[in-house]
Scaffold this motif. Structure first.
Motif, PDB file in Angstrom:
ATOM      1  N   ARG A   1       0.818  -1.204   0.000  1.00  0.00           N
ATOM      2  CA  ARG A   1       0.000   0.000   0.000  1.00  0.00           C
ATOM      3  C   ARG A   1       0.857   1.262   0.000  1.00  0.00           C
ATOM      4  O   ARG A   1       1.849   1.355   0.726  1.00  0.00           O
ATOM      5  CB  ARG A   1      -0.925   0.016   1.213  1.00  0.00           C
ATOM      6  CG  ARG A   1      -1.931  -1.126   1.227  1.00  0.00           C
ATOM      7  CD  ARG A   1      -3.015  -0.953   0.196  1.00  0.00           C
ATOM      8  NE  ARG A   1      -3.971  -2.056   0.218  1.00  0.00           N
ATOM      9  CZ  ARG A   1      -4.995  -2.181  -0.630  1.00  0.00           C
ATOM     10  NH1 ARG A   1      -5.181  -1.253  -1.552  1.00  0.00           N
ATOM     11  NH2 ARG A   1      -5.808  -3.212  -0.551  1.00  0.00           N
ATOM     12  N   GLY A   2       0.449   2.231  -0.799  1.00  0.00           N
ATOM     13  CA  GLY A   2       1.148   3.492  -0.865  1.00  0.00           C
ATOM     14  C   GLY A   2       0.923   4.338   0.378  1.00  0.00           C
ATOM     15  O   GLY A   2       0.022   4.084   1.174  1.00  0.00           O
ATOM     16  N   SER A   3       1.755   5.377   0.521  1.00  0.00           N
ATOM     17  CA  SER A   3       1.729   6.183   1.737  1.00  0.00           C
ATOM     18  C   SER A   3       1.034   7.529   1.573  1.00  0.00           C
ATOM     19  O   SER A   3       0.676   8.160   2.571  1.00  0.00           O
ATOM     20  CB  SER A   3       3.173   6.433   2.201  1.00  0.00           C
ATOM     21  OG  SER A   3       3.903   7.128   1.199  1.00  0.00           O
ATOM     22  N   ASP A   4       0.829   7.968   0.340  1.00  0.00           N
ATOM     23  CA  ASP A   4       0.272   9.299   0.119  1.00  0.00           C
ATOM     24  C   ASP A   4      -1.264   9.240   0.119  1.00  0.00           C
ATOM     25  O   ASP A   4      -1.850   8.425  -0.604  1.00  0.00           O
ATOM     26  CB  ASP A   4       0.765   9.862  -1.216  1.00  0.00           C
ATOM     27  CG  ASP A   4       0.330  11.289  -1.438  1.00  0.00           C
ATOM     28  OD1 ASP A   4       1.057  12.202  -1.021  1.00  0.00           O
ATOM     29  OD2 ASP A   4      -0.761  11.490  -2.031  1.00  0.00           O
TER      30      ASP A   4
ATOM     31  N   LYS B   1      -2.314   6.907  -2.936  1.00  0.00           N
ATOM     32  CA  LYS B   1      -2.259   5.500  -2.542  1.00  0.00           C
ATOM     33  C   LYS B   1      -3.263   4.637  -3.299  1.00  0.00           C
ATOM     34  O   LYS B   1      -3.112   3.409  -3.363  1.00  0.00           O
ATOM     35  CB  LYS B   1      -2.471   5.355  -1.042  1.00  0.00           C
ATOM     36  CG  LYS B   1      -3.864   5.751  -0.561  1.00  0.00           C
ATOM     37  CD  LYS B   1      -3.980   5.581   0.953  1.00  0.00           C
ATOM     38  CE  LYS B   1      -5.379   5.959   1.440  1.00  0.00           C
ATOM     39  NZ  LYS B   1      -5.507   5.793   2.909  1.00  0.00           N
TER      40      LYS B   1
ATOM     41  N   SER C   1      10.324   3.241   4.543  1.00  0.00           N
ATOM     42  CA  SER C   1       9.240   4.104   4.070  1.00  0.00           C
ATOM     43  C   SER C   1       8.653   3.525   2.797  1.00  0.00           C
ATOM     44  O   SER C   1       9.336   2.804   2.052  1.00  0.00           O
ATOM     45  CB  SER C   1       9.748   5.529   3.806  1.00  0.00           C
ATOM     46  OG  SER C   1      10.752   5.518   2.813  1.00  0.00           O
ATOM     47  N   ARG C   2       7.412   3.835   2.564  1.00  0.00           N
ATOM     48  CA  ARG C   2       6.721   3.316   1.383  1.00  0.00           C
ATOM     49  C   ARG C   2       6.541   4.429   0.350  1.00  0.00           C
ATOM     50  O   ARG C   2       6.442   5.603   0.701  1.00  0.00           O
ATOM     51  CB  ARG C   2       5.365   2.733   1.774  1.00  0.00           C
ATOM     52  CG  ARG C   2       5.505   1.526   2.685  1.00  0.00           C
ATOM     53  CD  ARG C   2       4.191   0.794   2.880  1.00  0.00           C
ATOM     54  NE  ARG C   2       4.380  -0.412   3.669  1.00  0.00           N
ATOM     55  CZ  ARG C   2       3.450  -1.331   3.860  1.00  0.00           C
ATOM     56  NH1 ARG C   2       2.236  -1.160   3.343  1.00  0.00           N
ATOM     57  NH2 ARG C   2       3.709  -2.393   4.573  1.00  0.00           N
TER      58      ARG C   2
ATOM     59  N   LYS D   1       4.650   6.740  -2.622  1.00  0.00           N
ATOM     60  CA  LYS D   1       3.352   7.423  -2.603  1.00  0.00           C
ATOM     61  C   LYS D   1       2.246   6.545  -3.175  1.00  0.00           C
ATOM     62  O   LYS D   1       1.145   6.458  -2.621  1.00  0.00           O
ATOM     63  CB  LYS D   1       3.448   8.734  -3.386  1.00  0.00           C
ATOM     64  CG  LYS D   1       4.370   9.772  -2.770  1.00  0.00           C
ATOM     65  CD  LYS D   1       4.409  11.024  -3.625  1.00  0.00           C
ATOM     66  CE  LYS D   1       5.248  12.124  -2.989  1.00  0.00           C
ATOM     67  NZ  LYS D   1       6.680  11.763  -2.895  1.00  0.00           N
ATOM     68  N   ARG D   2       2.524   5.900  -4.297  1.00  0.00           N
ATOM     69  CA  ARG D   2       1.520   5.038  -4.938  1.00  0.00           C
ATOM     70  C   ARG D   2       1.639   3.607  -4.415  1.00  0.00           C
ATOM     71  O   ARG D   2       2.683   3.209  -3.880  1.00  0.00           O
ATOM     72  CB  ARG D   2       1.721   5.039  -6.460  1.00  0.00           C
ATOM     73  CG  ARG D   2       1.678   6.411  -7.111  1.00  0.00           C
ATOM     74  CD  ARG D   2       1.888   6.284  -8.624  1.00  0.00           C
ATOM     75  NE  ARG D   2       2.124   7.573  -9.248  1.00  0.00           N
ATOM     76  CZ  ARG D   2       1.173   8.397  -9.689  1.00  0.00           C
ATOM     77  NH1 ARG D   2      -0.090   8.033  -9.569  1.00  0.00           N
ATOM     78  NH2 ARG D   2       1.480   9.553 -10.258  1.00  0.00           N
ATOM     79  N   SER D   3       0.597   2.834  -4.613  1.00  0.00           N
ATOM     80  CA  SER D   3       0.637   1.420  -4.244  1.00  0.00           C
ATOM     81  C   SER D   3       1.299   0.612  -5.353  1.00  0.00           C
ATOM     82  O   SER D   3       1.183   0.934  -6.535  1.00  0.00           O
ATOM     83  CB  SER D   3      -0.773   0.895  -3.991  1.00  0.00           C
ATOM     84  OG  SER D   3      -1.368   1.553  -2.879  1.00  0.00           O
TER      85      SER D   3
ATOM     86  N   ASP E   1       6.816   6.439  -6.393  1.00  0.00           N
ATOM     87  CA  ASP E   1       6.991   7.558  -5.461  1.00  0.00           C
ATOM     88  C   ASP E   1       6.874   8.914  -6.154  1.00  0.00           C
ATOM     89  O   ASP E   1       6.948   9.949  -5.491  1.00  0.00           O
ATOM     90  CB  ASP E   1       8.353   7.452  -4.773  1.00  0.00           C
ATOM     91  CG  ASP E   1       8.411   8.227  -3.464  1.00  0.00           C
ATOM     92  OD1 ASP E   1       7.431   8.150  -2.685  1.00  0.00           O
ATOM     93  OD2 ASP E   1       9.419   8.911  -3.210  1.00  0.00           O
TER      94      ASP E   1
END
Length: 288
Positions: A48-51, A55, A105-106, A108-110, A257
């Motif tokens: 899973r993305g973080s943004d 995400k 860290s992950r 932004k996108r999944s 990202d």
């Protein structure tokens, strides 16, 4: 499912793959179809993305896990292991997933990792996914498909420290791959003879037909045991494969990202159908 015809005869393949070959009509007589129910699966994992805004947009990394099974009779080895085609790609998808999941860290996108079924029978798993997507294709910004990453005794020579991209000039993705390759001393190349003809010969094609920017990566296009029982694990160049995987992992992370999505190269006439499919999928302005 869209009907497909797989051609294995090498003489026919050489004619089809020759850019200077004249156009020709082909008549095919096929027996009435029979249906045998089977249960096959695409195997999917997601990081899973973080943004909060991005995400729910997706980058795919794919590879097919099927091969040709057991063929022939009599003495000798009849198990077609498919170590390079495409256990190398499937193993790479798994290892890249493991690596990216371990990052502190992950992006932004999944990122969606897919082991696909039925590539050897006509891209069945990827075509099924394109028609029944688990994650919306309108919000899928790219697919990087992995094929034949293990063998370096390819294309009538030894090719170490490089990876080929099919349809190299079709999208902006190869630029990201090339920059990632510089970190691991891997050259990301366009094979002038094979890059475009091989674009349609792996699972990236199904995603491209749907409008998603997509390519297949491979160390070589032709190797001595292609579709033979001799394609076995001791012939894999594991050190080179690891460097290629690191390149792909870094490129995937950077694409996922980024706030900018990969784009089709509309200036290339060969992408016209994919540009139209993309516009039909997401509208004139791509989802960011």
């Amino acid at each position: 499912m869209t009907p497909t015809l797989s051609v294995w005869d090498e003489a026919i393949r050489k004619v089809i793959d020759n850019p200077g070959a004249p156009e020709a009509a082909v008549s095919v007589h096929i027996a009435a179809p029979s249906t045998v129910p089977v249960k096959l699966r695409n195997v999917i994992g997601v990081l899973r993305g973080s943004d909060p805004a991005l995400k729910d947009t997706y980058v795919l990394i794919t590879g097919h896990y099927d091969h040709l099974g057991i063929r022939g009779t009599g003495e000798g080895d009849h198990i077609f292991n498919g170590a390079n085609d495409d256990a190398s790609g499937t193993a790479s998808v798994i290892e890249i997933a493991h690596t990216l999941a371990s990052f502190p860290s992950r992006p932004k996108r999944s990122i969606v990792f897919v082991a696909l079924f039925g590539e050897e029978l006509g891209l069945l798993g990827s075509r099924y996914y394109a028609q029944h997507p688990v994650f919306p294709l309108a919000r899928t910004v790219a697919d990087i498909n992995l094929e034949q990453l293990g063998r370096t005794d390819v294309d009538n020579g030894t090719r170490v420290g490089l990876v080929n991209v099919t349809g190299y000039d079709y999208t902006t993705l190869p630029g990201e791959l090339k920059k990632a390759g510089e970190a691991f001393d891997i050259q990301v190349l366009k094979d002038e003879k094979n890059s475009d003809p091989f674009f349609a010969r792996s699972d990236n094609q199904a995603f491209a037909d749907a409008g998603v920017p997509a390519h297949t990566l491979s160390v070589g296009y032709v190797f001595p045991d292609y579709h033979q029982a001799g394609d076995e694990w001791p012939k894999i160049d594991y050190e080179n494969m690891a460097r290629v995987d690191r390149t792909v992992a870094l490129a995937i992370f950077r694409v996922a990202d980024s706030t900018a999505a990969p784009e089709w190269n509309a200036a290339n006439p060969k992408t016209e159908r994919y540009v139209k499919a993309h516009e039909s999928l997401v509208g004139p302005v791509a989802a960011k």
